[in-house]
Write a protein that holds these residues in place. Structure first.
Motif, PDB file in Angstrom:
ATOM      1  N   GLN A 144     -14.694   7.847   5.681  1.00  0.00           N
ATOM      2  CA  GLN A 144     -14.863   6.594   4.964  1.00  0.00           C
ATOM      3  C   GLN A 144     -16.132   5.869   5.418  1.00  0.00           C
ATOM      4  OE1 GLN A 144     -11.221   4.347   5.524  1.00  0.00           O
ATOM      5  NE2 GLN A 144      -9.945   6.149   5.147  1.00  0.00           N
ATOM      6  N   LEU A 161     -14.834   7.418  10.444  1.00  0.00           N
ATOM      7  CA  LEU A 161     -13.648   6.623  10.151  1.00  0.00           C
ATOM      8  C   LEU A 161     -12.794   7.346   9.120  1.00  0.00           C
ATOM      9  CD1 LEU A 161     -12.061   3.939  10.442  1.00  0.00           C
ATOM     10  CD2 LEU A 161     -13.461   3.048   8.543  1.00  0.00           C
ATOM     11  N   ASP A 162     -11.503   7.550   9.460  1.00  0.00           N
ATOM     12  CA  ASP A 162     -10.568   8.102   8.493  1.00  0.00           C
ATOM     13  C   ASP A 162      -9.360   7.185   8.409  1.00  0.00           C
ATOM     14  OD1 ASP A 162      -8.976   8.598  10.728  1.00  0.00           O
ATOM     15  OD2 ASP A 162      -9.388  10.742  10.754  1.00  0.00           O
ATOM     16  N   GLN A 163      -8.276   7.662   7.782  1.00  0.00           N
ATOM     17  CA  GLN A 163      -7.105   6.807   7.594  1.00  0.00           C
ATOM     18  C   GLN A 163      -6.432   6.426   8.901  1.00  0.00           C
ATOM     19  OE1 GLN A 163      -7.546   9.908   6.575  1.00  0.00           O
ATOM     20  NE2 GLN A 163      -5.664  11.144   6.600  1.00  0.00           N
ATOM     21  N   HIS A 164      -6.766   7.150   9.973  1.00  0.00           N
ATOM     22  CA  HIS A 164      -6.164   6.860  11.270  1.00  0.00           C
ATOM     23  C   HIS A 164      -7.059   6.002  12.159  1.00  0.00           C
ATOM     24  CE1 HIS A 164      -3.100   9.736  10.186  1.00  0.00           C
ATOM     25  NE2 HIS A 164      -3.981  10.706  10.069  1.00  0.00           N
ATOM     26  N   GLY A 165      -8.263   5.702  11.726  1.00  0.00           N
ATOM     27  CA  GLY A 165      -9.178   4.906  12.524  1.00  0.00           C
ATOM     28  C   GLY A 165     -10.422   5.694  12.920  1.00  0.00           C
ATOM     29  N   TRP A 166     -11.172   5.179  13.893  1.00  0.00           N
ATOM     30  CA  TRP A 166     -12.400   5.823  14.338  1.00  0.00           C
ATOM     31  C   TRP A 166     -12.086   6.996  15.266  1.00  0.00           C
ATOM     32  CZ3 TRP A 166     -16.805   4.773  12.015  1.00  0.00           C
ATOM     33  CH2 TRP A 166     -16.973   3.529  11.400  1.00  0.00           C
ATOM     34  N   ARG A 176     -11.604  15.392  -0.638  1.00  0.00           N
ATOM     35  CA  ARG A 176     -11.456  13.941  -0.815  1.00  0.00           C
ATOM     36  C   ARG A 176     -10.857  13.302   0.434  1.00  0.00           C
ATOM     37  NH1 ARG A 176      -9.084  15.716  -5.748  1.00  0.00           N
ATOM     38  NH2 ARG A 176     -10.526  15.556  -7.507  1.00  0.00           N
ATOM     39  N   GLN A 177      -9.846  13.962   0.988  1.00  0.00           N
ATOM     40  CA  GLN A 177      -9.163  13.402   2.148  1.00  0.00           C
ATOM     41  C   GLN A 177      -9.971  13.554   3.427  1.00  0.00           C
ATOM     42  OE1 GLN A 177      -5.405  15.505   2.061  1.00  0.00           O
ATOM     43  NE2 GLN A 177      -4.530  14.140   0.524  1.00  0.00           N
ATOM     44  N   ASP A 178     -10.762  14.608   3.524  1.00  0.00           N
ATOM     45  CA  ASP A 178     -11.502  14.878   4.755  1.00  0.00           C
ATOM     46  C   ASP A 178     -12.826  14.133   4.820  1.00  0.00           C
ATOM     47  OD1 ASP A 178     -11.472  16.762   7.226  1.00  0.00           O
ATOM     48  OD2 ASP A 178     -13.490  17.029   6.407  1.00  0.00           O
TER      49      ASP A 178
END
Length: 223
Positions: A146, A162-167, A141-143
């Protein structure tokens, strides 16, 4: 590689896409691509940047500033960029180029998901314990990215995620394996996981894990 890591449960083995009973056709296709090498993206990427640059220059557009291209509901578009309307006009005038960019994004998404499935299912092995299965589902789910985009700076085009830290650059299988190892090491330390012995013939957790993993990739709730 993750296959060499000692972990609770049985040793990891090659994963068969047909083992996921009830998984969506789209997810089964992802599984079938796990062991395939992505030649299409490499070939199309040889001239994609040059062709895109030519089309943009013909329309009076230039990069840098870099363009971040995503596949939106109405086709390709730029992310938070005042040049979006002009870019969409360029794509409308160059349908073949539009299709190539869309195909590259689609291929990257498929390969990224395949790499995630491959790492997670290989780590799980034939009979993951409930604790390991829960950890792997949370990791998936986390990996899971987005979103995906094609970043074009005027000379090169790179698919990013794109993840929680950006591109960031798109992860490959080795990147995911390293992250999985680090996450599992931390999980072992914080949860003091003990080895759980599985019973012969107990496949309920295995099927449940694979179905839930398919829902994670499909973006369904309740995974």
């Amino acid at each position: 590689m993750i296959s060499s890591i000692t972990q609770p449960g049985q040793p990891a083995t090659a994963y068969s896409a047909t083992a996921v009973n009830g998984a969506s056709p789209a997810f089964q296709q992802v599984l079938q691509n796990v062991s395939q090498v992505a030649q299409t993206e490499a070939v199309s990427g040889d001239t994609l940047a040059a062709d895109l640059n030519s089309a943009l220059q013909a329309a009076g557009m230039s990069a840098p500033p870099a363009l971040r291209i995503v596949a939106g509901a109405n086709g390709l578009q730029l992310v938070d960029d005042p040049r979006d309307a002009q870019f969409q006009s360029v794509m409308a005038a160059n349908p073949a180029l539009d299709a190539r960019i869309g195909a590259r994004l689609s291929t990257a998404k498929s390969n990224r998901e395949a790499a995630l499935v491959g790492a997670v299912t290989q780590f799980a092995g034939d009979r993951p314990t409930k604790a390991v299965a829960d950890f792997l589902l949370q990791f998936a789910r986390q990996d899971k990215p987005q979103a995906y985009s094609l970043s074009f700076n005027g000379t090169s085009a790179e698919v990013q995620e794109l993840d929680q830290h950006g591109w960031a650059p798109l992860k490959n299988g080795d990147d995911i394996n390293k992250d999985l190892l680090a996450a599992y090491t931390g999980y072992m330390v914080t949860h003091a996981v003990s080895v759980e012995k599985r019973k012969d013939g107990d496949d309920a957790l295995v099927v449940d894990f694979k179905l839930k993993l398919s829902r994670v990739l499909d973006g369904q709730q309740g995974a």
